[in-house]
Design an enzyme around this catalytic site. Structure first.
Site, short mmCIF file in Angstrom:
data_model
loop_
_atom_site.label_atom_id
_atom_site.label_comp_id
_atom_site.label_asym_id
_atom_site.label_seq_id
_atom_site.Cartn_x
_atom_site.Cartn_y
_atom_site.Cartn_z
N ASP A 114 -3.80 66.61 59.52
CA ASP A 114 -4.75 66.43 60.61
C ASP A 114 -6.13 66.14 60.03
OD1 ASP A 114 -2.78 67.20 62.58
OD2 ASP A 114 -3.11 69.27 61.95
N ASP A 159 -0.92 62.41 62.12
CA ASP A 159 -0.61 63.60 62.90
C ASP A 159 -1.77 63.80 63.89
OD1 ASP A 159 0.72 65.78 63.87
OD2 ASP A 159 0.55 67.01 62.09
N ASP A 189 -6.85 69.93 65.46
CA ASP A 189 -5.94 70.95 65.97
C ASP A 189 -6.54 72.33 65.79
OD1 ASP A 189 -4.18 68.95 66.57
OD2 ASP A 189 -2.59 69.58 65.19
N ARG A 229 -2.51 64.54 74.46
CA ARG A 229 -3.13 65.74 73.88
C ARG A 229 -4.65 65.65 73.84
NH1 ARG A 229 0.77 67.23 68.68
NH2 ARG A 229 2.76 67.16 69.80
#
Length: 437
Positions: A217, A256, A260, A313
């Site tokens: 990430d 990815d 996060d 997301r």
């Protein structure tokens, strides 16, 4: 090798907050990351500005002495500045775009790894769909991936501020790991998502149709507290998914997440950032089975962020009390789009006063996606300039995923809440790196 890989170029915090005005005005030095005459490295999160302001607040490395203020121009210098200095507060100023993969992906490849051999060995027509891949080429791929992992991850210590100098400064292909620490600030950085040079083929994934799975990430907040992420630009940059090839009928996915927040992380404020051109953008809570670490945590505030070209997301939420207000979500004609807010296990999303600009033909009901039974509050949101009840429209358009209204809590840590009709104009001109005022 001939793989299709890309080449890239807490306790003393109250006292710090009391003295923050003096700190902002002093200790600027040469090469300061400035905006409008301010030294960004000496600024702290304002009181009441989201979950990261709760308790002792978030001051990052504001208390750093001159010996712990560094300006870096290379990835090696950046990682060294993070590693040096023990537990002392630090300010790191990133000047220019620094590249974590400057020598290209081939530099990480283990001897004997051959991507064409990998494709031949694990072709579903040969390997099938019942077992994960194994054998010599998979072992060499894993060894190559381990070398990349060690090279592109940068561990951010507690009491740290990282800021970009002026406009056009940031990180290419690196992964910032904010893991198990407290009190971190990231500001004014352009962060190009890292690419996984060695994705793994999993023939058992996606209902046994197979999928390429990638790591890394752009920013990971893992088990950390009091983190402020402000005025950054996070994007796939030079390597959008549209540029990636396909093998075995599936996109050779090398990305990815962009940002996060996982594994018991808590008290995070994400403000005035620009997220663009990415698929799995922001995950808050990474597993339905993580209740033991995540229950009562994952408190995150998202405000005045711009999302454009995002597939999904923005964010997807599990467990956390997430406050999302005054964000602008843009879905353009023809782009791949799944949803904005993902409603996951035991989540309590409070999403109000946001603006959504949807291209014609994009169903408003897709703004929300139900993954698990969890109530949310979604009020006073505007779609294409019109007040819209997102839950009611979702339930009408996607009747098989009925959502419940009422998150069961009300945010108190909000600064000025702008009229959602004005949000596109405000956010589009001020969100992202280089736009601090």
């Amino acid at each position: 090798m001939n793989a299709p890989i890309w080449h890239g170029h807490a306790t003393n915090r109250v006292a710090v907050l009391v003295g923050c005005t003096a700190l902002v005005l002093g200790l600027t030095g040469t090469g300061a990351a400035r905006a409008g005459g301010r030294d960004l490295g000496r600024e702290v999160l304002a009181a009441g500005d989201g979950w990261a302001s709760e308790g002792a607040g978030t001051t990052g490395g504001t208390a750093a002495d001159a010996a712990h203020v560094n300006t870096v121009t290379t990835w090696a210098q950046f990682r060294q500045a993070l590693a040096d200095g023990g537990d002392a507060p630090r300010i790191i100023k990133v000047k220019g775009m620094i590249d974590a993969v400057s020598e290209g992906c081939d530099a990480f490849a283990a001897e004997g790894y051959d991507f064409q051999r990998y494709l031949a060995d694990y072709d579903p027509a040969v390997w099938g769909h019942d077992n994960p891949v194994s054998g010599a080429q998979e072992e060499l791929r894993a060894a190559s991936a381990a070398d990349q992992d060690k090279a592109i991850k940068a561990n951010v210590p507690a009491d740290t501020t990282i800021v970009g100098v002026g406009k056009g400064s940031g990180i290419l292909g690196g992964s910032l790991q904010i893991k198990g620490v407290d009190n971190v600030i990231l500001r004014n950085l352009t962060i190009e998502a890292p690419i996984d040079c060695f994705p793994q083929w999993d023939p058992t994934d996606d209902n046994k149709t197979g999928a390429w799975n990638s790591e890394y990430d752009g920013v990971v907040v893992y088990g950390s507290t009091h983190v402020w992420i402000d005025h950054n630009t996070l994007t796939d940059g030079r390597y959008p998914d549209s540029s990636l090839p396909s093998y075995f009928g599936k996109v050779y996915q090398q990305h990815d997440g962009l940002l996060d927040v996982v594994r018991g992380a808590d008290r995070v404020t994400v403000s005035w950032n620009a997220f663009s051109d990415h698929d799995k953008t922001m995950l808050i809570g990474n597993s339905d089975s993580a209740g033991s670490t995540d229950t009562g945590k994952l408190k995150v505030t998202l405000h005045h962020n711009r999302f454009e070209g995002i597939v999904e997301r923005a964010p997807r939420v599990r467990f956390g009390q997430v406050d999302a207000y005054n964000n602008h979500f843009v879905v353009t004609k023809g782009q791949n789009f799944a949803y904005v807010f993902g409603i996951g296990a035991s989540s309590r999303l409070y999403a109000t006063h946001n603006a959504l600009s949807l291209a014609s033909g994009v169903g408003v009901g897709k703004a929300l996606k139900k993954w698990n039974e969890a109530p949310l509050t979604a009020e006073n949101n505007y779609v294409n300039g019109r007040l819209t009840d997102l839950i009611a429209v979702h339930n009408a358009e996607i009747s098989g995923e009925r959502l419940q209204s009422g998150a069961g809590w009300t945010p108190t840590l909000r600064t000025k809440v702008d009229n959602p009709k004005a949000v596109p104009g405000i956010v589009d001109h001020r969100a992202g790196a280089g736009r601090l005022r």
